[in-house]
Design a protein around this motif. Sequence first.
Motif, PDB file in Angstrom:
ATOM      1  N   LYS A   1      59.695  44.753  21.444  1.00 18.99           N
ATOM      2  CA  LYS A   1      59.862  44.328  22.824  1.00 18.99           C
ATOM      3  C   LYS A   1      60.823  43.148  22.863  1.00 18.99           C
ATOM      4  CE  LYS A   1      59.272  43.954  27.266  1.00 18.99           C
ATOM      5  NZ  LYS A   1      59.791  44.974  28.187  1.00 18.99           N
ATOM      6  N   THR A   2      61.910  43.319  23.593  1.00 22.84           N
ATOM      7  CA  THR A   2      62.861  42.232  23.784  1.00 22.84           C
ATOM      8  C   THR A   2      62.990  41.944  25.269  1.00 22.84           C
ATOM      9  OG1 THR A   2      64.735  43.764  23.878  1.00 22.84           O
ATOM     10  CG2 THR A   2      64.167  42.835  21.720  1.00 22.84           C
ATOM     11  N   TYR A   3      63.278  40.679  25.581  1.00 26.66           N
ATOM     12  CA  TYR A   3      63.467  40.261  26.970  1.00 26.66           C
ATOM     13  C   TYR A   3      64.926  39.876  27.168  1.00 26.66           C
ATOM     14  CZ  TYR A   3      58.372  39.944  27.187  1.00 26.66           C
ATOM     15  OH  TYR A   3      57.029  40.228  27.152  1.00 26.66           O
ATOM     16  N   GLY A   4      65.568  40.555  28.104  1.00 29.05           N
ATOM     17  CA  GLY A   4      66.960  40.253  28.408  1.00 29.05           C
ATOM     18  C   GLY A   4      67.911  40.533  27.261  1.00 29.05           C
ATOM     19  N   GLY A   5      67.458  41.315  26.288  1.00 24.74           N
ATOM     20  CA  GLY A   5      68.306  41.630  25.151  1.00 24.74           C
ATOM     21  C   GLY A   5      68.524  40.467  24.202  1.00 24.74           C
ATOM     22  N   ARG A   6      67.853  39.328  24.453  1.00 25.88           N
ATOM     23  CA  ARG A   6      68.069  38.133  23.634  1.00 25.88           C
ATOM     24  C   ARG A   6      66.801  37.673  22.915  1.00 25.88           C
ATOM     25  NH1 ARG A   6      71.685  34.250  27.686  1.00 25.88           N
ATOM     26  NH2 ARG A   6      73.453  35.691  27.960  1.00 25.88           N
ATOM     27  N   VAL A   7      65.701  37.609  23.650  1.00 31.31           N
ATOM     28  CA  VAL A   7      64.455  37.108  23.086  1.00 31.31           C
ATOM     29  C   VAL A   7      63.620  38.283  22.584  1.00 31.31           C
ATOM     30  CG1 VAL A   7      62.334  35.830  23.530  1.00 31.31           C
ATOM     31  CG2 VAL A   7      64.478  35.141  24.642  1.00 31.31           C
ATOM     32  N   THR A   8      63.286  38.267  21.304  1.00 31.98           N
ATOM     33  CA  THR A   8      62.485  39.330  20.710  1.00 31.98           C
ATOM     34  C   THR A   8      61.050  38.850  20.593  1.00 31.98           C
ATOM     35  OG1 THR A   8      64.362  40.180  19.449  1.00 31.98           O
ATOM     36  CG2 THR A   8      62.162  40.805  18.701  1.00 31.98           C
ATOM     37  N   ALA A   9      60.155  39.496  21.347  1.00 33.24           N
ATOM     38  CA  ALA A   9      58.732  39.136  21.310  1.00 33.24           C
ATOM     39  C   ALA A   9      57.994  39.921  20.240  1.00 33.24           C
ATOM     40  CB  ALA A   9      58.099  39.387  22.669  1.00 33.24           C
ATOM     41  N   LEU A  10      58.375  41.183  20.031  1.00 34.95           N
ATOM     42  CA  LEU A  10      57.796  42.029  18.981  1.00 34.95           C
ATOM     43  C   LEU A  10      58.933  42.739  18.270  1.00 34.95           C
ATOM     44  CD1 LEU A  10      54.805  43.688  20.909  1.00 34.95           C
ATOM     45  CD2 LEU A  10      54.667  41.829  19.239  1.00 34.95           C
ATOM     46  N   ALA A  11      58.827  42.831  16.951  1.00 38.53           N
ATOM     47  CA  ALA A  11      59.916  43.429  16.171  1.00 38.53           C
ATOM     48  C   ALA A  11      59.357  44.417  15.146  1.00 38.53           C
ATOM     49  CB  ALA A  11      60.717  42.330  15.460  1.00 38.53           C
ATOM     50  N   ASP A  12      59.545  45.710  15.419  1.00 39.25           N
ATOM     51  CA  ASP A  12      59.163  46.771  14.471  1.00 39.25           C
ATOM     52  C   ASP A  12      57.725  46.622  13.995  1.00 39.25           C
ATOM     53  OD1 ASP A  12      61.692  48.044  14.497  1.00 39.25           O
ATOM     54  OD2 ASP A  12      62.473  46.504  13.150  1.00 39.25           O
ATOM     55  N   LEU A  13      56.829  46.359  14.924  1.00 43.29           N
ATOM     56  CA  LEU A  13      55.428  46.136  14.573  1.00 43.29           C
ATOM     57  C   LEU A  13      54.725  47.472  14.353  1.00 43.29           C
ATOM     58  CD1 LEU A  13      53.168  43.977  14.269  1.00 43.29           C
ATOM     59  CD2 LEU A  13      52.602  44.430  16.667  1.00 43.29           C
ATOM     60  N   THR A  14      54.259  47.686  13.138  1.00 44.37           N
ATOM     61  CA  THR A  14      53.517  48.897  12.796  1.00 44.37           C
ATOM     62  C   THR A  14      52.174  48.481  12.209  1.00 44.37           C
ATOM     63  OG1 THR A  14      55.541  50.158  12.344  1.00 44.37           O
ATOM     64  CG2 THR A  14      53.481  50.996  11.403  1.00 44.37           C
ATOM     65  N   VAL A  15      51.098  48.856  12.887  1.00 44.03           N
ATOM     66  CA  VAL A  15      49.768  48.441  12.454  1.00 44.03           C
ATOM     67  C   VAL A  15      48.724  49.391  13.033  1.00 44.03           C
ATOM     68  CG1 VAL A  15      49.326  46.879  14.400  1.00 44.03           C
ATOM     69  CG2 VAL A  15      48.273  46.414  12.185  1.00 44.03           C
ATOM     70  N   GLU A  16      47.603  49.523  12.344  1.00 44.48           N
ATOM     71  CA  GLU A  16      46.473  50.297  12.844  1.00 44.48           C
ATOM     72  C   GLU A  16      45.253  49.388  12.921  1.00 44.48           C
ATOM     73  OE1 GLU A  16      45.554  53.887  10.847  1.00 44.48           O
ATOM     74  OE2 GLU A  16      47.431  54.888  11.393  1.00 44.48           O
ATOM     75  N   VAL A  17      44.484  49.547  13.996  1.00 47.02           N
ATOM     76  CA  VAL A  17      43.286  48.741  14.214  1.00 47.02           C
ATOM     77  C   VAL A  17      42.084  49.679  14.234  1.00 47.02           C
ATOM     78  CG1 VAL A  17      42.101  47.154  15.770  1.00 47.02           C
ATOM     79  CG2 VAL A  17      44.596  47.059  15.540  1.00 47.02           C
ATOM     80  N   GLN A  18      41.131  49.431  13.347  1.00 46.09           N
ATOM     81  CA  GLN A  18      39.928  50.250  13.259  1.00 46.09           C
ATOM     82  C   GLN A  18      38.794  49.599  14.046  1.00 46.09           C
ATOM     83  OE1 GLN A  18      40.197  53.226  11.897  1.00 46.09           O
ATOM     84  NE2 GLN A  18      42.322  52.715  11.344  1.00 46.09           N
ATOM     85  N   PRO A  19      37.726  50.360  14.371  1.00 46.46           N
ATOM     86  CA  PRO A  19      36.612  49.808  15.152  1.00 46.46           C
ATOM     87  C   PRO A  19      35.980  48.585  14.488  1.00 46.46           C
ATOM     88  CG  PRO A  19      36.483  52.201  15.086  1.00 46.46           C
ATOM     89  CD  PRO A  19      37.578  51.810  14.143  1.00 46.46           C
ATOM     90  N   GLY A  20      35.439  47.697  15.325  1.00 49.93           N
ATOM     91  CA  GLY A  20      34.814  46.473  14.848  1.00 49.93           C
ATOM     92  C   GLY A  20      35.293  45.298  15.663  1.00 49.93           C
ATOM     93  N   ILE A  21      35.089  44.095  15.131  1.00 53.59           N
ATOM     94  CA  ILE A  21      35.610  42.878  15.749  1.00 53.59           C
ATOM     95  C   ILE A  21      36.850  42.477  14.969  1.00 53.59           C
ATOM     96  CG2 ILE A  21      35.112  40.518  16.447  1.00 53.59           C
ATOM     97  CD1 ILE A  21      32.167  41.147  16.331  1.00 53.59           C
ATOM     98  N   VAL A  22      37.986  42.510  15.636  1.00 54.40           N
ATOM     99  CA  VAL A  22      39.277  42.317  14.983  1.00 54.40           C
ATOM    100  C   VAL A  22      39.946  41.076  15.551  1.00 54.40           C
ATOM    101  CG1 VAL A  22      41.506  43.360  14.443  1.00 54.40           C
ATOM    102  CG2 VAL A  22      39.477  44.818  14.734  1.00 54.40           C
ATOM    103  N   GLY A  23      40.448  40.230  14.680  1.00 53.97           N
ATOM    104  CA  GLY A  23      41.174  39.056  15.112  1.00 53.97           C
ATOM    105  C   GLY A  23      42.672  39.305  15.109  1.00 53.97           C
ATOM    106  N   LEU A  24      43.319  38.973  16.202  1.00 57.07           N
ATOM    107  CA  LEU A  24      44.779  39.022  16.291  1.00 57.07           C
ATOM    108  C   LEU A  24      45.254  37.582  16.365  1.00 57.07           C
ATOM    109  CD1 LEU A  24      47.485  40.529  16.701  1.00 57.07           C
ATOM    110  CD2 LEU A  24      47.012  40.494  19.163  1.00 57.07           C
ATOM    111  N   VAL A  25      45.841  37.083  15.282  1.00 53.57           N
ATOM    112  CA  VAL A  25      46.145  35.660  15.199  1.00 53.57           C
ATOM    113  C   VAL A  25      47.638  35.431  15.005  1.00 53.57           C
ATOM    114  CG1 VAL A  25      43.869  35.060  14.294  1.00 53.57           C
ATOM    115  CG2 VAL A  25      45.724  35.599  12.706  1.00 53.57           C
ATOM    116  N   GLY A  26      48.063  34.255  15.421  1.00 50.78           N
ATOM    117  CA  GLY A  26      49.454  33.851  15.284  1.00 50.78           C
ATOM    118  C   GLY A  26      49.684  32.619  16.130  1.00 50.78           C
ATOM    119  N   ALA A  27      50.734  31.903  15.829  1.00 55.65           N
ATOM    120  CA  ALA A  27      51.066  30.704  16.601  1.00 55.65           C
ATOM    121  C   ALA A  27      51.397  31.078  18.044  1.00 55.65           C
ATOM    122  CB  ALA A  27      52.251  29.983  15.956  1.00 55.65           C
TER     123      ALA A  27
END
Length: 307
Positions: free
Chosen positions: A11-37
């Motif tokens: 996901k890029t905004y205005g063709g300049r700011v990249t919020a997500l870059a080639d993110l490939t991940v699978e989330v299985q059932p349970g309590i999952v933490g999505l962390v990052g600055a």
Amino acid sequence: MTLIATDALTKTYGGRVTALADLTVEVQPGIVGLVGANGAGKSTLIKILLGLLAPTSGQARVLGLDPTTDADAVRARVGYMPENDCLPPDLSAAEFVTHLGRISGLPRAAARERASEALRHVGLYEERYRQIGGYSTGMKQRVKLAQALVHDPDLLLLDEPTNGLDPAGRDAMLALVHRIGAEFGISVLVCSHLLGEVERICDSLIAIDGGRLLRSAQLSDMTTASDVLAIEVSEGTEALAARLAAADLPVSREGQLLLVPAENGSDVYDRILTAVVELDLPLHRLDQRRHRVAELFATTEDSRVNV
């Protein structure tokens, strides 16, 4: 069943700011933490999963559905707790949560009943008829959680659920989220920039930075046991540290814990117990210390995950 799957999601905004870059991940059932600055791309990912944003490229699936084309079907099965305070101050919690239940497709009577049940679960049943404008920050966070639960979703997406809370409030919210996952059987994705908090309640963890995946794994795989014994007593910590040092055991301090290397001999465990007994101290913990997840991410190049 895989809860969430992304394939080269960008996901890029205005063709300049990249919020997500080639993110490939699978989330299985349970309590999952999505962390990052802050600014790592967590909120952008959640909005794409809800069908509120379209990806620039790549694909996402939620409960087997494509949120780009089946957003209504996704939101019918997913509860969302937003980060920002967006509550109407002049409505009672009962009115607001009932209204959100109606929007989710529940009949009027069922929405009212489910609202009361959801508010009971989050500890606001006795206060449900008070106007939200008179609530504390912690109570408002609980209202946001209740509205996410009202339609009995299969998955909860919680964006910074402890935002604005004091330490006691954060502990209470985390305990509530853990209870929802453990007792209600609802899978939860907890989005946070505070790695140490989600580490306490999650089964698995996904860390992203600059929109890219740093690591995704079960928490147990990230926190292997170390060759260090952790000792915790409710009183007399300094006295115990002095006694262990006098017994030629190297001791370091980490908060309320005393840490002693275990490789100095097979009798280290017994020597620690002897010292505790001799000082007549109440022992709360004596076991192998496990690596904290923060320590593992700290070694990742250019990682900016907060701990």
